[in-house]
Design a protein around this motif. Structure first.
Motif, PDB file in Angstrom:
ATOM      1  N   THR A 206      -3.543  16.757   1.002  1.00 14.59           N
ATOM      2  CA  THR A 206      -4.082  15.280   1.126  1.00 14.59           C
ATOM      3  C   THR A 206      -2.911  14.229   1.884  1.00 14.59           C
ATOM      4  OG1 THR A 206      -4.669  15.690  -1.092  1.00 14.59           O
ATOM      5  CG2 THR A 206      -4.281  13.237  -0.504  1.00 14.59           C
ATOM      6  N   LYS A 207      -1.732  14.760   1.628  1.00 11.47           N
ATOM      7  CA  LYS A 207      -0.456  13.969   2.308  1.00 11.47           C
ATOM      8  C   LYS A 207      -0.794  14.187   3.657  1.00 11.47           C
ATOM      9  CE  LYS A 207       2.884  13.812  -1.433  1.00 11.47           C
ATOM     10  NZ  LYS A 207       4.371  14.650  -1.773  1.00 11.47           N
ATOM     11  N   GLN A 208      -0.941  15.339   4.439  1.00 14.95           N
ATOM     12  CA  GLN A 208      -1.422  15.577   5.707  1.00 14.95           C
ATOM     13  C   GLN A 208      -2.301  14.823   6.432  1.00 14.95           C
ATOM     14  OE1 GLN A 208       1.904  16.779   6.686  1.00 14.95           O
ATOM     15  NE2 GLN A 208       0.768  18.109   8.097  1.00 14.95           N
ATOM     16  N   LYS A 209      -3.558  15.035   5.656  1.00 11.77           N
ATOM     17  CA  LYS A 209      -4.665  14.197   5.913  1.00 11.77           C
ATOM     18  C   LYS A 209      -4.338  12.761   6.269  1.00 11.77           C
ATOM     19  CE  LYS A 209      -8.538  14.712   3.635  1.00 11.77           C
ATOM     20  NZ  LYS A 209      -9.409  14.379   2.555  1.00 11.77           N
ATOM     21  N   ALA A 210      -3.582  11.996   5.478  1.00  6.77           N
ATOM     22  CA  ALA A 210      -3.186  10.493   5.617  1.00  6.77           C
ATOM     23  C   ALA A 210      -2.324  10.352   6.558  1.00  6.77           C
ATOM     24  CB  ALA A 210      -2.440   9.955   4.408  1.00  6.77           C
ATOM     25  N   GLN A 211      -1.308  11.361   6.977  1.00 11.55           N
ATOM     26  CA  GLN A 211      -0.531  11.259   7.942  1.00 11.55           C
ATOM     27  C   GLN A 211      -0.978  11.477   9.339  1.00 11.55           C
ATOM     28  OE1 GLN A 211       2.479  14.031   6.276  1.00 11.55           O
ATOM     29  NE2 GLN A 211       3.877  12.310   6.354  1.00 11.55           N
ATOM     30  N   THR A 212      -1.894  12.181   9.487  1.00  2.98           N
ATOM     31  CA  THR A 212      -2.888  12.745  10.764  1.00  2.98           C
ATOM     32  C   THR A 212      -3.595  11.340  10.953  1.00  2.98           C
ATOM     33  OG1 THR A 212      -3.072  15.034  10.131  1.00  2.98           O
ATOM     34  CG2 THR A 212      -4.569  13.873  11.741  1.00  2.98           C
ATOM     35  N   GLU A 213      -4.197  10.735  10.136  1.00  2.58           N
ATOM     36  CA  GLU A 213      -4.858   9.363  10.286  1.00  2.58           C
ATOM     37  C   GLU A 213      -3.899   8.303  10.811  1.00  2.58           C
ATOM     38  OE1 GLU A 213      -7.205   8.385   7.098  1.00  2.58           O
ATOM     39  OE2 GLU A 213      -8.357  10.454   7.140  1.00  2.58           O
ATOM     40  N   LEU A 214      -2.679   8.190  10.231  1.00  2.00           N
ATOM     41  CA  LEU A 214      -1.660   7.447  10.637  1.00  2.00           C
ATOM     42  C   LEU A 214      -1.385   7.597  12.148  1.00  2.00           C
ATOM     43  CD1 LEU A 214       0.618   5.320   9.954  1.00  2.00           C
ATOM     44  CD2 LEU A 214       2.035   7.364   9.553  1.00  2.00           C
ATOM     45  N   LYS A 215      -1.141   8.720  12.438  1.00  3.00           N
ATOM     46  CA  LYS A 215      -0.801   9.126  13.792  1.00  3.00           C
ATOM     47  C   LYS A 215      -1.778   8.609  14.886  1.00  3.00           C
ATOM     48  CE  LYS A 215       2.524  12.857  12.768  1.00  3.00           C
ATOM     49  NZ  LYS A 215       2.498  14.282  12.992  1.00  3.00           N
ATOM     50  N   LEU A 216      -3.049   8.812  14.445  1.00  4.71           N
ATOM     51  CA  LEU A 216      -4.174   8.486  15.182  1.00  4.71           C
ATOM     52  C   LEU A 216      -4.322   6.958  15.528  1.00  4.71           C
ATOM     53  CD1 LEU A 216      -7.121   9.247  16.680  1.00  4.71           C
ATOM     54  CD2 LEU A 216      -8.198   8.893  14.333  1.00  4.71           C
ATOM     55  N   ILE A 217      -4.080   6.300  14.602  1.00 11.87           N
ATOM     56  CA  ILE A 217      -4.230   4.655  14.501  1.00 11.87           C
ATOM     57  C   ILE A 217      -3.061   4.257  15.222  1.00 11.87           C
ATOM     58  CG2 ILE A 217      -4.225   2.448  13.371  1.00 11.87           C
ATOM     59  CD1 ILE A 217      -5.502   3.984  11.107  1.00 11.87           C
ATOM     60  N   ALA A 218      -1.863   4.853  15.083  1.00  7.36           N
ATOM     61  CA  ALA A 218      -0.472   4.406  15.851  1.00  7.36           C
ATOM     62  C   ALA A 218      -0.564   4.749  17.351  1.00  7.36           C
ATOM     63  CB  ALA A 218       1.012   5.027  15.149  1.00  7.36           C
ATOM     64  N   SER A 219      -1.008   5.666  17.525  1.00  2.71           N
ATOM     65  CA  SER A 219      -1.430   5.992  18.941  1.00  2.71           C
ATOM     66  C   SER A 219      -2.127   5.178  19.783  1.00  2.71           C
ATOM     67  CB  SER A 219      -1.994   7.546  19.137  1.00  2.71           C
ATOM     68  OG  SER A 219      -2.123   7.783  20.497  1.00  2.71           O
ATOM     69  N   ALA A 220      -3.294   4.794  18.981  1.00  3.25           N
ATOM     70  CA  ALA A 220      -4.368   3.654  19.657  1.00  3.25           C
ATOM     71  C   ALA A 220      -3.631   2.378  19.781  1.00  3.25           C
ATOM     72  CB  ALA A 220      -5.570   3.705  18.548  1.00  3.25           C
ATOM     73  N   ILE A 221      -2.905   1.934  18.868  1.00  2.00           N
ATOM     74  CA  ILE A 221      -2.140   0.814  18.900  1.00  2.00           C
ATOM     75  C   ILE A 221      -1.067   0.745  20.229  1.00  2.00           C
ATOM     76  CG2 ILE A 221      -0.578  -0.735  17.574  1.00  2.00           C
ATOM     77  CD1 ILE A 221      -1.684   0.087  15.068  1.00  2.00           C
ATOM     78  N   THR A 222      -0.415   1.837  20.309  1.00  4.61           N
ATOM     79  CA  THR A 222       0.349   2.071  21.451  1.00  4.61           C
ATOM     80  C   THR A 222      -0.292   1.791  22.798  1.00  4.61           C
ATOM     81  OG1 THR A 222       1.768   3.265  20.032  1.00  4.61           O
ATOM     82  CG2 THR A 222       2.098   3.406  22.613  1.00  4.61           C
ATOM     83  N   ASP A 223      -1.547   2.515  22.707  1.00  4.43           N
ATOM     84  CA  ASP A 223      -2.302   2.326  24.051  1.00  4.43           C
ATOM     85  C   ASP A 223      -2.921   1.006  24.222  1.00  4.43           C
ATOM     86  OD1 ASP A 223      -1.914   5.003  24.422  1.00  4.43           O
ATOM     87  OD2 ASP A 223      -3.954   5.772  23.676  1.00  4.43           O
ATOM     88  N   TYR A 224      -3.166   0.021  22.993  1.00  6.03           N
ATOM     89  CA  TYR A 224      -3.481  -0.964  23.327  1.00  6.03           C
ATOM     90  C   TYR A 224      -2.325  -1.783  23.721  1.00  6.03           C
ATOM     91  CZ  TYR A 224      -5.052  -5.596  21.458  1.00  6.03           C
ATOM     92  OH  TYR A 224      -5.438  -7.000  21.372  1.00  6.03           O
ATOM     93  N   LYS A 225      -0.919  -1.669  23.343  1.00  7.70           N
ATOM     94  CA  LYS A 225       0.121  -2.386  24.146  1.00  7.70           C
ATOM     95  C   LYS A 225       0.058  -2.079  25.639  1.00  7.70           C
ATOM     96  CE  LYS A 225       4.948  -3.419  23.567  1.00  7.70           C
ATOM     97  NZ  LYS A 225       5.340  -3.342  24.752  1.00  7.70           N
ATOM     98  N   HIS A 226      -0.046  -0.850  25.965  1.00 10.83           N
ATOM     99  CA  HIS A 226       0.259  -0.434  27.464  1.00 10.83           C
ATOM    100  C   HIS A 226      -1.137  -1.448  28.096  1.00 10.83           C
ATOM    101  CE1 HIS A 226       2.252   3.507  26.110  1.00 10.83           C
ATOM    102  NE2 HIS A 226       3.059   2.523  26.286  1.00 10.83           N
TER     103      HIS A 226
END
Length: 223
Positions: free
Chosen positions: A46-66
């Motif tokens: 359950t924790k891993q699922k949430a952490q995986t989703e976190l990384k997905l969104i954080a990566s998208a936010i970083t791409d947005y900044k670029h």
């Protein structure tokens, strides 16, 4: 004359009470070892699922900044209701309505400020000729239905949410949609990641509230 054949019972012996109690004790001992292990595995996944989703969104936010040179706007003073869903999926402004490029969410232009605390969406397709035209980009792909939700039942206004549901409807982050567990987001004056952004969600697993966040690799226990 037919002769009935009676099966032989020679060599057969029923279980004694002691033997049955031993078997039951063994089964109970195995269950005592398996159930806690299974529960620990469930908590971990359950924790891993949430952490995986976190990384997905954080990566998208970083791409947005670029792409735009800055992070997506946040909702000052309200990290729960943010416009990340619209900003990261890209929008088109038509007839005074912002609509996501996939067409599954929309909000009136006049309502953006009151709902999301921002004047409009940066990642929006705009005209202006071949040289000045802007085409909205989709930074998030393959979102599952459990990873977003409406801020109110029947509404077309959506926010990004963790697939691990909020457990206590009496203290729901968004009372108009109990169970929805939106990602919290701060980009203006982030306290945990200065000059970047804070992204987090709280999930209840194993009887504890765990904060899944982008400023710590491991879940933090929230009192």
């Amino acid at each position: 004359m037919k002769i009935a054949i009676i099966p032989s019972t020679v060599g057969r012996r029923a279980f004694t009470l002691v033997e049955m109690l031993v078997v039951i004790a063994v089964i109970a001992a195995l269950a005592a070892m398996i159930f806690p292990a299974a529960n620990r595995i469930k908590i971990y996944t359950t924790k891993q699922k949430a952490q995986t989703e976190l990384k997905l969104i954080a990566s998208a936010i970083t791409d947005y900044k670029h792409q735009y040179g800055h992070y997506p706007p946040d909702h000052s003073g309200n990290p729960i209701t943010n416009g990340l869903y619209f900003e990261l999926l890209g929008t088109v402004l038509t007839n005074a309505f912002f609509e996501t490029k996939n067409g599954d969410a929309r909000i009136a232009e006049a309502s953006v400020s009151s709902v999301f605390g921002q004047g409009g969406f940066v990642n929006c397709s705009k005209g202006g000729g071949d040289d000045n035209a802007q085409v909205a980009k989709k930074f998030l792909v393959e979102l599952k239905p459990t990873q977003y939700g409406e801020i109110a039942a029947g509404s077309s206004i959506r926010v990004l949410a963790c697939s691990v549901k909020w457990m206590d409807n009496n203290s729901s982050p968004i009372p108009t949609n109990p169970g929805l567990n939106p990602w919290r987001y701060v980009s203006s004056g982030a306290t945990n990641n200065p000059n970047e952004f804070d992204l987090w969600v709280d999930i209840v697993v194993g009887g504890q509230t765990n904060r899944i966040c982008n400023w710590n690799d491991k879940p933090l226990i929230v009192p």
